[in-house]
Design a protein around this motif. Structure first.
Motif, short mmCIF file in Angstrom:
data_model
loop_
_atom_site.label_atom_id
_atom_site.label_comp_id
_atom_site.label_asym_id
_atom_site.label_seq_id
_atom_site.Cartn_x
_atom_site.Cartn_y
_atom_site.Cartn_z
N UNK A 182 12.35 11.88 7.70
CA UNK A 182 11.65 11.20 6.61
C UNK A 182 11.57 9.70 6.87
N UNK A 183 12.65 9.12 7.37
CA UNK A 183 12.66 7.68 7.65
C UNK A 183 11.72 7.34 8.81
N UNK A 184 11.64 8.23 9.79
CA UNK A 184 10.72 8.00 10.91
C UNK A 184 9.27 8.05 10.43
N UNK A 185 8.99 8.99 9.53
CA UNK A 185 7.63 9.07 8.94
C UNK A 185 7.32 7.78 8.20
N UNK A 186 8.30 7.27 7.45
CA UNK A 186 8.10 6.03 6.71
C UNK A 186 7.77 4.87 7.63
N UNK A 187 8.52 4.73 8.72
CA UNK A 187 8.27 3.64 9.65
C UNK A 187 6.88 3.74 10.27
N UNK A 188 6.45 4.97 10.55
CA UNK A 188 5.10 5.17 11.11
C UNK A 188 4.04 4.80 10.09
N UNK A 189 4.25 5.18 8.83
CA UNK A 189 3.27 4.87 7.77
C UNK A 189 3.18 3.37 7.55
N UNK A 190 4.35 2.70 7.51
CA UNK A 190 4.35 1.25 7.31
C UNK A 190 3.64 0.55 8.46
N UNK A 226 0.81 -1.22 0.00
CA UNK A 226 0.00 0.00 0.00
C UNK A 226 0.84 1.26 0.00
N UNK A 227 2.07 1.17 0.48
CA UNK A 227 2.92 2.36 0.54
C UNK A 227 4.22 2.18 -0.24
N UNK A 228 4.28 1.20 -1.14
CA UNK A 228 5.53 0.86 -1.81
C UNK A 228 6.10 2.02 -2.62
N UNK A 229 5.25 2.83 -3.23
CA UNK A 229 5.75 3.92 -4.07
C UNK A 229 6.38 5.04 -3.26
N UNK A 230 5.98 5.20 -2.02
CA UNK A 230 6.54 6.30 -1.23
C UNK A 230 7.79 5.86 -0.46
N UNK A 231 8.06 4.57 -0.42
CA UNK A 231 9.21 4.08 0.35
C UNK A 231 10.52 4.69 -0.15
N UNK A 232 10.84 4.61 -1.46
CA UNK A 232 12.10 5.21 -1.91
C UNK A 232 12.14 6.72 -1.72
N UNK A 233 11.00 7.39 -1.84
CA UNK A 233 10.97 8.84 -1.67
C UNK A 233 11.29 9.25 -0.24
N UNK A 234 11.06 8.36 0.72
CA UNK A 234 11.34 8.67 2.11
C UNK A 234 12.68 8.11 2.57
N UNK A 235 12.99 6.86 2.21
CA UNK A 235 14.27 6.27 2.59
C UNK A 235 15.43 7.06 1.97
N UNK A 236 15.27 7.42 0.69
CA UNK A 236 16.32 8.16 -0.02
C UNK A 236 15.88 9.60 -0.29
#
Length: 344
Positions: free
Chosen positions: A332-340, A268-278
């Motif tokens: 950004x990475x913290x936001x990603x972990x929360x979204x996941x 569900x969030x695969x497209x935003x993962x690279x935008x946040x990790x990198x």
């Protein structure tokens, strides 16, 4: 149960799934830390030195040896050679995709080291990275494959995938190229690229550990550890820089792992993962390309339009600049972990 026993039990739960990655990270850190001074002396003897007088983009005042990528790569490989056989005694320790990552990554380190000496043209570097992105996809097996074969529809419930078919190969190669090249372009301030790589790799470690992909977590932790070990010598005032090979191995490895691990963890969030990790290197690349296009310059022309140059131009020191970007990356990475956690 006593309070002490409860705390011990909670500690065990917190570390569950992280023991092997922690060991991998510590070994990679130690090897990279110890080998970096050795590599530094080798680079000086061979003339692999970055001259700040070559152009006005250089912000250091004295010549700095390159080839830090050799120590980073050695730390990663040594760590994986020790930890994976211990963690997977009854199964194959090194799946095909990891063999491809290590072999092709090693080739990129060597070519990057030669680039530090001979300065290859941008087109040659682009073809090399695209070729590496294609080649790694053919190291497939039952455990995993470095290929974006499907794309998850953002925020879809239930998770919905779109198959890429034959487009999977070029899409994957372009993705690996973008991540690798952006990691290279942010390597302009002491400790920036190695620190961002550490944050990104640590995030992928957490995602993989909680996503039931322990092998990916171990590999990501090895990358994080090797980056930290090198950062000890690369933090301002730097004694050595990672060079093209260092940026290539970090960007390439992280891009491949994000495909094998994070992109398959939460559809569900695969497209935003690279935008946040990198997020920081990708934003920097977008920022630079946009400014070059608006000024009518070729997008491949090197200049001082990067985010770190902008921050330095506003009066920040090198250390202040990297910490601003460290905090941005970590946020950004913290936001990603929360979204996941919400949508996985």
């Amino acid at each position: 149960m006593s309070a002490t026993a409860c705390l011990a039990a909670l500690g065990g739960l917190a570390l569950d799934g992280f023991r092997a990655p922690l060991l991998a990270g510590l070994i990679a850190l130690a090897v990279s830390w110890v080998l970096t001074p050795v590599v530094r002396n080798l680079a000086i003897r061979k003339g692999a030195v970055d001259d700040p007088k070559r152009d006005d983009r250089r912000i250091h005042k004295e010549p700095l040896p390159r080839w830090g990528g050799l120590a980073i790569y050695a730390g990663m490989v040594a760590s994986l050679a020790v930890v994976l056989p211990l963690a997977y005694r009854d199964t194959r320790s090194f799946p095909n995709y990891l063999i491809g990552l290590v072999l092709i990554g090693g080739m990129l380190v060597l070519v990057g080291a030669l680039d530090d000496l001979y300065q290859y043209k941008a087109k040659i570097q682009a073809l090399l990275l695209l070729g590496a992105g294609v080649a790694v996809q053919f190291f497939s097996g039952p455990v995993g494959r470095v290929q974006i074969s499907t794309i998850g529809v953002p925020l879809s419930s239930p998770p919905t995938y779109v198959a890429l078919g034959l487009f999977a190969i070029p899409v994957t190669a372009i993705y690996i190229f973008v991540v690798t090249k952006t990691m290279d372009t942010i390597d302009g301030v002491d400790g920036l690229a190695s620190g961002i790589a550490t944050i990104s790799a640590a995030t992928l470690t957490i995602i993989a550990a909680y996503g039931g992909q322990p092998r990916v977590a171990i590999i990501a932790a090895a990358i994080a550890g090797a980056s930290i070990g090198f950062l000890k010598h690369n933090y301002n005032p730097a004694k050595i820089i990672m060079g093209t090979g260092g940026a290539y191995i970090l960007g390439f490895s992280l891009a491949c792992l994000s495909i094998v691990g994070a992109l398959k963890t939460a559809a569900a969030v695969s497209l935003v993962i690279p935008l946040l990790v990198f997020g920081v290197p990708i934003f920097d690349a977008f920022f630079v390309i946009t400014r070059r296009l608006l000024s009518g310059q070729p997008i491949t022309q090197a200049d001082k339009r990067h985010v770190h140059h902008t921050l330095l131009g506003r009066g920040l020191s090198q250390r202040q600049t990297v910490w601003v970007l460290y905090v941005a990356a970590a946020t950004l990475c913290a936001v990603l972990l929360a979204v996941i956690k919400v949508y996985a």
